[in-house]
Design a protein around this motif. Structure first.
Motif, PDB file in Angstrom:
ATOM      1  N   GLN A 107       0.849  -1.206   0.000  1.00  0.00           N
ATOM      2  CA  GLN A 107       0.000   0.000   0.000  1.00  0.00           C
ATOM      3  C   GLN A 107       0.885   1.259   0.000  1.00  0.00           C
ATOM      4  O   GLN A 107       0.590   2.235  -0.658  1.00  0.00           O
ATOM      5  CB  GLN A 107      -0.887  -0.016   1.256  1.00  0.00           C
ATOM      6  CG  GLN A 107      -2.023  -1.026   1.200  1.00  0.00           C
ATOM      7  CD  GLN A 107      -3.037  -0.731   0.099  1.00  0.00           C
ATOM      8  OE1 GLN A 107      -3.294   0.428  -0.230  1.00  0.00           O
ATOM      9  NE2 GLN A 107      -3.607  -1.793  -0.511  1.00  0.00           N
ATOM     10  N   ASN A 108       1.898   1.116   0.762  1.00  0.00           N
ATOM     11  CA  ASN A 108       2.821   2.271   0.823  1.00  0.00           C
ATOM     12  C   ASN A 108       3.506   2.541  -0.505  1.00  0.00           C
ATOM     13  O   ASN A 108       3.859   3.671  -0.822  1.00  0.00           O
ATOM     14  CB  ASN A 108       3.876   2.024   1.895  1.00  0.00           C
ATOM     15  CG  ASN A 108       3.317   2.259   3.292  1.00  0.00           C
ATOM     16  OD1 ASN A 108       2.264   2.866   3.435  1.00  0.00           O
ATOM     17  ND2 ASN A 108       4.024   1.764   4.292  1.00  0.00           N
ATOM     18  N   VAL A 109       3.703   1.417  -1.229  1.00  0.00           N
ATOM     19  CA  VAL A 109       4.419   1.601  -2.503  1.00  0.00           C
ATOM     20  C   VAL A 109       3.719   2.613  -3.375  1.00  0.00           C
ATOM     21  O   VAL A 109       4.342   3.473  -3.990  1.00  0.00           O
ATOM     22  CB  VAL A 109       4.545   0.235  -3.231  1.00  0.00           C
ATOM     23  CG1 VAL A 109       5.011   0.438  -4.664  1.00  0.00           C
ATOM     24  CG2 VAL A 109       5.516  -0.655  -2.498  1.00  0.00           C
ATOM     25  N   SER A 146       1.729   4.937  -2.450  1.00  0.00           N
ATOM     26  CA  SER A 146       1.873   6.313  -1.910  1.00  0.00           C
ATOM     27  C   SER A 146       3.306   6.825  -2.088  1.00  0.00           C
ATOM     28  O   SER A 146       3.535   8.014  -2.394  1.00  0.00           O
ATOM     29  CB  SER A 146       1.509   6.313  -0.418  1.00  0.00           C
ATOM     30  OG  SER A 146       0.166   5.953  -0.249  1.00  0.00           O
ATOM     31  N   ILE A 147       4.233   5.885  -1.867  1.00  0.00           N
ATOM     32  CA  ILE A 147       5.640   6.315  -2.046  1.00  0.00           C
ATOM     33  C   ILE A 147       5.901   6.678  -3.494  1.00  0.00           C
ATOM     34  O   ILE A 147       6.567   7.685  -3.803  1.00  0.00           O
ATOM     35  CB  ILE A 147       6.584   5.183  -1.569  1.00  0.00           C
ATOM     36  CG1 ILE A 147       6.488   5.039  -0.052  1.00  0.00           C
ATOM     37  CG2 ILE A 147       8.024   5.469  -2.005  1.00  0.00           C
ATOM     38  CD1 ILE A 147       7.170   3.798   0.499  1.00  0.00           C
ATOM     39  N   LEU A 148       5.301   5.849  -4.364  1.00  0.00           N
ATOM     40  CA  LEU A 148       5.464   6.144  -5.779  1.00  0.00           C
ATOM     41  C   LEU A 148       4.869   7.504  -6.105  1.00  0.00           C
ATOM     42  O   LEU A 148       5.467   8.316  -6.842  1.00  0.00           O
ATOM     43  CB  LEU A 148       4.793   5.040  -6.622  1.00  0.00           C
ATOM     44  CG  LEU A 148       4.916   5.219  -8.139  1.00  0.00           C
ATOM     45  CD1 LEU A 148       6.384   5.248  -8.574  1.00  0.00           C
ATOM     46  CD2 LEU A 148       4.164   4.095  -8.868  1.00  0.00           C
ATOM     47  N   ALA A 149       3.671   7.684  -5.521  1.00  0.00           N
ATOM     48  CA  ALA A 149       3.024   8.982  -5.760  1.00  0.00           C
ATOM     49  C   ALA A 149       3.899  10.106  -5.198  1.00  0.00           C
ATOM     50  O   ALA A 149       4.095  11.146  -5.824  1.00  0.00           O
ATOM     51  CB  ALA A 149       1.642   9.002  -5.116  1.00  0.00           C
ATOM     52  N   ALA A 150       4.388   9.816  -4.010  1.00  0.00           N
ATOM     53  CA  ALA A 150       5.273  10.850  -3.407  1.00  0.00           C
ATOM     54  C   ALA A 150       6.520  11.048  -4.251  1.00  0.00           C
ATOM     55  O   ALA A 150       6.999  12.168  -4.456  1.00  0.00           O
ATOM     56  CB  ALA A 150       5.660  10.418  -1.990  1.00  0.00           C
ATOM     57  N   ARG A 151       6.992   9.893  -4.727  1.00  0.00           N
ATOM     58  CA  ARG A 151       8.201  10.027  -5.577  1.00  0.00           C
ATOM     59  C   ARG A 151       7.890  10.806  -6.840  1.00  0.00           C
ATOM     60  O   ARG A 151       8.669  11.680  -7.252  1.00  0.00           O
ATOM     61  CB  ARG A 151       8.702   8.621  -5.931  1.00  0.00           C
ATOM     62  CG  ARG A 151       9.892   8.642  -6.842  1.00  0.00           C
ATOM     63  CD  ARG A 151      10.290   7.261  -7.264  1.00  0.00           C
ATOM     64  NE  ARG A 151      11.232   7.309  -8.369  1.00  0.00           N
ATOM     65  CZ  ARG A 151      11.676   6.196  -8.990  1.00  0.00           C
ATOM     66  NH1 ARG A 151      11.248   4.998  -8.624  1.00  0.00           N
ATOM     67  NH2 ARG A 151      12.524   6.290  -9.993  1.00  0.00           N
ATOM     68  N   ARG A 194       5.514  12.807  -7.213  1.00  0.00           N
ATOM     69  CA  ARG A 194       5.323  14.218  -6.863  1.00  0.00           C
ATOM     70  C   ARG A 194       6.683  14.893  -6.655  1.00  0.00           C
ATOM     71  O   ARG A 194       6.941  15.993  -7.126  1.00  0.00           O
ATOM     72  CB  ARG A 194       4.463  14.298  -5.586  1.00  0.00           C
ATOM     73  CG  ARG A 194       4.059  15.719  -5.248  1.00  0.00           C
ATOM     74  CD  ARG A 194       2.980  15.749  -4.160  1.00  0.00           C
ATOM     75  NE  ARG A 194       3.441  15.146  -2.917  1.00  0.00           N
ATOM     76  CZ  ARG A 194       3.016  13.981  -2.440  1.00  0.00           C
ATOM     77  NH1 ARG A 194       2.093  13.272  -3.107  1.00  0.00           N
ATOM     78  NH2 ARG A 194       3.472  13.497  -1.302  1.00  0.00           N
ATOM     79  N   ALA A 195       7.487  14.139  -5.964  1.00  0.00           N
ATOM     80  CA  ALA A 195       8.829  14.703  -5.726  1.00  0.00           C
ATOM     81  C   ALA A 195       9.579  14.899  -7.034  1.00  0.00           C
ATOM     82  O   ALA A 195      10.288  15.893  -7.228  1.00  0.00           O
ATOM     83  CB  ALA A 195       9.627  13.778  -4.800  1.00  0.00           C
TER      84      ALA A 195
END
Lengths: 861, 340
Positions: free
Chosen positions: A17-19, A21-26, A28-29
């Motif tokens: 699940q985090n992936v 979000s992390i991907l999204a964060a990435r 976004r980043a």
């Protein structure tokens, strides 16, 4: 499914699940990063542009830029900084600033605090102190000016410092030069002025203030014409016109005016002043006060002129021997040297009566104008110089007390010469004798300076020497002339003497012929008594004539030597004239002349030697007779004047040329022209006449209208009484004895001895004759005569020797010694007496005189 | 042991007496660590109450202890806390441990912190209604970055991110997607640091040693290391002594490491009760030096000696003896290699 598997799934689920979000964060980043990257790229590009701009700016600004970090390590060094420090950017980056940027005080050499360090510490902008020099990597120094400022980041935090500096070596040199120039301008001795093209003063240095007397505030804004004297105002428009054309004006020498009105000689240099566009907006003017220079130049020129004049004068007067020219030269030089209007040289002489000076030379005025001066008065006012005791310089004679009571009006001259300033100098010879004086005058007062006095004194000193020399030269020349004349006179005398001797020989020979013939006749066997008597008369007459000739010769000798003595007695003029006429009558009658005699009717008595005076007049009458053709007129005229008696003898004879007139009274002179028709005689008659007349205190002169015009001889005698004249010597009568004496005659002239012996034997004496000195001595001892008649000039023993030997013998002391000789001078007589003779007779001996001695009782006296 | 006992007694111990025990344990650790001659020491993580993983969130009121469990090879599991509500905030930061340790030493201190990727597992798979996962991730990253900077600000010589979940991620997701996700998350955090800060950062990975056991020793380094070296840090602390085929691992390292990265290889094995000899260590260093340039090579322990507070499998004596051996062996290797 086990618990572990459930845990694994939960873990995997959570992680995955985090992936998302992390991907999204990435993503976004990454988007943000991309945006940031793009922004960064933009910024980078901007920054790059800014860096490029900055780099270009840094490179082009011409200033050196060094940036450092907070630690003071270099982070940036632009190209200019590279060039100035000697460090490349690569080498310098990271280096401590002090390693690359070492600065010192230019003057002291002491290190100067690093401005970046100060900027970092203070956080403030730091401006470097003046006079800072950068020590470059190679050790050379550059004058710099810089400032340092802190660098702050966007947050305002200090992140380093930047320093900007530039080479101010040129500027500093320029500033130094400008400062020096300003100082030069300010402290220049020259006046440096600027003005507009309208001639309005815009600047004014201290030199101008000193030169013209105006302060800056007094003249700036004023027209430059305040400095220009009225007679030079036309110069300014011309100067301004030239300036407008861009011309420079150099060494323009003119006159300017000081504030106090004094005129100054100045040399101007004027240059156009241009603005930045090159337009001429004004002018700079440098004025140099050349008053002193001009004065010095004039003084130098004057000095040169004076030296040249002194030199030329010295040369001229040293080489000049003509006194008049010399003194004129000295006068001219003294006048020029002193600045006198005129000069005069008063030659110091005593043969001019009245004025103490004789005007000798003038300069700067006509002689007539100078003569109008009251020179004796002026001279007397400067009496000291005239006496050679000093120099007198009067600034104004009209106010000079030394001038005495003379009023200025009397000093002023009529005509063109007036005198106010006076300078009088003595001209003194080396021996101290005052030769003369220089007087220099000028119509203006205060003309003669001390220098002029010295110069003229120098010329006067030279003049004195030169005048001395000229005088010596003149004296020498005069002496030479005198000697030449004397020698000529001597030669003339010799010539006349030769002529005289020839004449004498002739005159002496003339009587000899009749004497010889008469002697022959008298001895002839066939001669009658009458012929014998005639012969004897002829012989007596000729001998008498010869004796007269010899008497004349002796007389002229006595006159020449001043030994002729007059037998003065009161004489009556008529007697003298008669005696003279009687003597001359044969000659007058022989030529059948007509003689007229005019004498005062009243007897004229005066003191004179009547015989000599008659001799004079007889000579004049005889000459008149001789030199006048037969049937001529001879006139004797005697008059008595005021204390004088004048006797003139004139004739209508051959006359005397004018050039011969001065010579007729000279000894041995017979005018040549006369010799052609000489009437005989020795030519000493007129000389004898003059001597006799002058012995009487009178004069004799001759006049003649020339050849063929006859002659007139005028004798003027003082009509003195007897007391005033010398008394004639009176002979005392002597006792006469008839006793015959023993006489020895010694003469080498046998005839003379024999004839004298006959005459003495006829008088009753016993005579022995010898013909030489030894025979005389022998005869003396043998015959022991009472009287010895000795010739002086004899062979072996002369008369003197015989006399001395006779006197030395015992027999000879009482004997009478009589010298008979042709030597008839007084010295001969003295010598004879000294040798022991009692008497001295001159040949031919008058038999009567000798007989008188022999007949006296004491013949030795 | 007194501290472990006290903690085990837990809740009824006074805070004051517990603090004294913490201090004692910390002091003892740094003293002994200094005595080993190690150039860089740690406080032995004496104050991480329960473990290296959850120290920051212990006591978080928004968390509960019923999170997921991590199974270890020895058969035991460790349960992690679970976030129940937002916002996510650290309850403490590791810099506080530095404050304590610094009281007893001036030696360079390395501070270990937990990775963001490990803490990301706190958020429940089902999500939280008022606290979106994205918000959690953002908060997590912010808290991590804060912890790093606080440690650096306190003078940490190195800040080491514990990334033991790397292998675990491959174990959980053999596709590697989770591992890549962890790498991404950690790099997101590291990306917020400055390069200078990152230069002082290191990452540690191991199979997870706990009670002399691992949770992912079976995961091949070959799968982990290429991704691990993508982390933007300066230093890598890799367990190697316990690997079965160290040469293979070293070859992999040589293949993936980049210039400027330093690799500290593990030369002692905390979970092995045997104390290696210095020769063992020297030989392992010399072995590693054949693959890793000397200027990029360093030594470390394979893992912490007591990652969990109740782990008493390794005594202090053993741990420090091993550390001592590591130091001596490394020095011996340096002499052989002419380095130093």
């Amino acid at each position: 499914m086990t618990d572990d598997e459930g845990e694994d799934r939960q873990l995997r689920s959570t992680a995955l699940q985090n992936v998302e979000s992390i991907l999204a964060a990435r993503q976004r980043a990454e988007r943000e990063l991309l945006g940031a990257k793009e922004a960064l790229e933009r910024k980078t590009q901007e920054l790059q542009q800014q860096r490029e701009w900055f780099a270009v700016t840094l490179a082009s600004i011409g200033d050196a830029v060094i940036a450092t970090d907070m630690q003071g390590n270099i982070t940036l060094l632009n190209r200019v900084a590279e060039a100035m420090t000697g460090w490349s950017s690569n080498e310098a980056t990271g280096q401590p600033l002090g390693q690359v940027f070492s600065i010192i005080n230019e003057q002291s050499g002491a290190p100067v605090a690093n401005p970046i360090k100060t900027a970092l510490e203070s956080g403030q902008i730091v401006v470097l102190a003046n006079h800072t020099a950068l020590v470059r990597r190679d050790g050379t120094r550059i004058s710099i000016e810089d400032s340092a400022a802190p660098i702050r980041n966007a947050r305002g935090e200090l992140s380093g410092a930047v320093m900007v500096f530039h080479d101010v070596t040129r500027r500093r040199r320029a500033e130094d030069a400008l400062r020096h120039l300003a100082a030069v301008v300010e402290f220049s001795e020259d006046a440096i002025i600027t003005k507009t093209l309208e001639g309005i003063i815009t600047s004014w240095n201290s030199g101008a203030e000193r030169m013209f007397g105006y302060t800056t505030s007094e003249v700036v804004g004023k027209p430059v014409t305040v400095l220009i004297p009225p007679d030079h105002v036309d110069e300014e428009p011309a100067i301004l016109a030239r300036l407008r054309r861009g011309e420079r004006i150099e060494h323009y020498e003119t006159t300017r005016r000081h504030k106090d009105g004094t005129l100054l000689d100045v040399s101007l240099g004027v240059s156009p002043l241009k603005d930045e566009s090159g337009a001429i907006v004004g002018a700079s003017k440098i004025a140099r006060d050349v008053t002193q220079q001009k004065r010095a130049a004039r003084a130098l020129a004057e000095e040169t002129r004076v030296l040249e004049l002194l030199n030329s004068t010295g040369l001229a007067i040293a080489a000049q021997l003509d006194l008049q020219t010399l003194i004129q030269t000295v006068t001219d030089a003294a006048t020029q040297l002193s600045g006198a209007r005129f000069g005069a040289f008063f030659y110091n002489t005593t043969n001019q009566a009245g004025a103490p000076f004789e005007l000798f030379a003038v300069s700067g005025a006509t002689l007539e104008a100078i003569e109008k001066l009251d020179l004796p008065r002026i001279s007397s006012s400067f009496d000291a110089p005239s006496r050679g005791t000093g120099i007198v310089r009067s600034p104004d004679i009209t106010r000079d007390s030394r001038y005495g009571a003379a009023s200025p009006a009397r000093v002023s001259l009529q005509g063109e010469v007036t005198v106010r300033s006076g300078l009088a100098l003595p001209v003194v010879s080396r021996s101290g004798r005052v030769i003369g004086g220089l007087f220099l005058g000028h119509p203006e007062p205060d003309v003669f300076t001390e220098r002029a006095e010295r110069l003229v004194a120098g010329v006067a000193a030279q003049a004195a020497v030169a005048i001395d020399n000229a005088r010596l030269y003149e004296d020498a020349h005069r002496e030479l002339t005198r000697r030449e004349r004397a020698e000529a006179a001597l030669r003339e005398t010799d010539r006349r003497k030769d002529e005289f001797l020839a004449t004498l020989a002739h005159e002496l020979r003339n009587p000899l012929a009749p004497i010889r013939q008469a002697a022959t006749i008298s001895k002839a066997a066939g001669a009658t008594e009458a012929q014998k008597r005639w012969s004897h008369d002829v012989i007596n007459r000729q001998v008498h004539h010869m004796a007269l000739l010899i008497d004349d010769l002796l007389d002229i000798s006595r006159i020449t030597r001043g030994t002729l003595e007059l037998r003065t007695e009161m004489t009556e003029l008529t007697a003298v004239v008669d005696a003279a006429v009687e003597t001359a009558r044969p000659f007058i009658d022989a030529k059948r002349h007509q003689l007229s005699i005019e004498i005062p009717e009243q007897p004229v008595h005066f003191a004179a030697d009547s015989l000599r005076l008659a001799q004079v007049l007889a000579n004049l009458l005889t000459n008149a007779a001789k030199y006048t053709d037969p049937h001529g007129q001879i006139r004797l005229r005697a008059t008595r004047g005021d204390g004088t008696i004048t006797i003139s003898v004139s004739d209508t004879g051959i006359g005397i040329p004018a050039d011969a007139l001065p010579l007729v009274f000279q000894m041995f002179s017979q005018v040549k022209a006369h010799q052609e028709r000489s009437e005989g005689g020795l030519g000493i008659g007129l000389a004898l006449a003059r001597g006799v007349v002058e012995l009487h205190g009178g004069t004799i002169e001759v006049k003649s209208g020339g050849t063929g015009q006859g002659s007139e001889f005028i004798v003027t005698l003082p009509a003195r009484a007897l007391g005033a004249a010398r008394q004639p010597a009176r002979k005392q009568s002597k006792a006469v004895s008839n006793m015959g004496r023993r006489i020895l005659i010694a003469d080498d002239n046998e005839d003379a001895a024999r004839s004298l012996a006959i005459l003495l034997e006829l008088d009753g004496h016993s005579v022995t004759v010898v013909n030489d000195g030894r025979a005389a001595l022998e005869a003396f001892h043998a015959a022991q005569p009472e009287v010895l008649v000795l010739d002086i000039g004899m062979p072996e023993l002369n008369g003197y020797d015989i006399a001395r030997q006779v006197r030395q013998s015992s027999l000879g002391r009482a004997v009478t010694l009589i010298a008979v000789t042709g030597w008839g001078q007084d010295t001969d007589k003295v010598r004879a007496l000294a040798a022991g003779f009692n008497h001295h007779f001159t040949k031919p001996v008058e038999p009567e005189r000798l007989s008188a001695v022999l007949r006296s009782d004491n013949p030795g006296n | 042991m007194q501290l472990i006992e006290a903690l085990r007694a837990g809740v009824n111990g006074s805070e004051q007496s517990l603090e004294a025990l913490y201090d004692h344990a910390t002091e003892d650790t740094v003293r002994r660590f200094e005595a080993t001659g190690s150039p860089v020491i740690t406080d032995g993580e004496q104050r991480k109450y329960h473990n290296f993983w959850t120290y920051g969130v212990e006591g978080d009121p928004n968390a509960s202890p019923d999170g997921f469990r991590i199974p270890f090879a020895a058969g035991h599991v460790r349960r992690m806390p679970r976030l129940n509500a937002g916002p996510f905030r650290y309850q403490r930061y590791a810099d506080s441990y530095l404050d304590h340790a610094r009281r007893f030493t001036q030696a360079p201190l390395k501070q270990a912190i937990i990775s963001p990727s490990a803490l990301s597992l706190l958020y429940p798979a089902e999500g939280l209604p008022d606290y979106p996962r994205e918000t959690f991730i953002e908060d997590l990253l912010a808290e991590h970055v804060s912890e790093v900077r606080r440690c650096l600000a306190k003078g940490a010589y190195k800040v080491q991110i514990d990334f033991t979940e790397g292998r675990l991620a491959l174990k959980v997701d053999p596709s590697g997607a989770l591992l890549e996700s962890f790498i991404d998350l950690n790099n997101l955090a590291l990306g917020r640091l400055t390069p200078a800060e990152r230069a002082k950062m290191g990452v540690h990975t191991c199979p997870g040693g706990d009670r002399d056991s691992t949770h992912s020793a079976d995961v091949d380094y070959a799968e982990l290391l290429p991704s691990l070296f993508k982390l933007d840090v300066g230093s890598f602390y890799l367990a190697l002594a316990g690997e079965r085929d160290r040469i293979r691992v070293l070859e992999i390292i040589r293949g993936v490491m980049k210039p400027g990265q330093r690799v500290f290889v593990g030369v002692v094995t905390p979970i092995d009760p045997r104390i290696e000899t210095s020769e063992d260590v020297r030989d392992r260093v010399l072995e590693a030096a054949r693959y890793i340039p000397l200027e990029q090579l360093g030594t470390t322990d394979d893992c912490g000696f007591a990652p969990f507070c109740d782990d008493i499998s390794t005594t202090r004596e053993t741990a420090f003896a091993k550390i001592r051996v590591r130091v001596l062996g490394t020095l011996a290797a340096e002499r052989v290699l002419g380095a130093g």
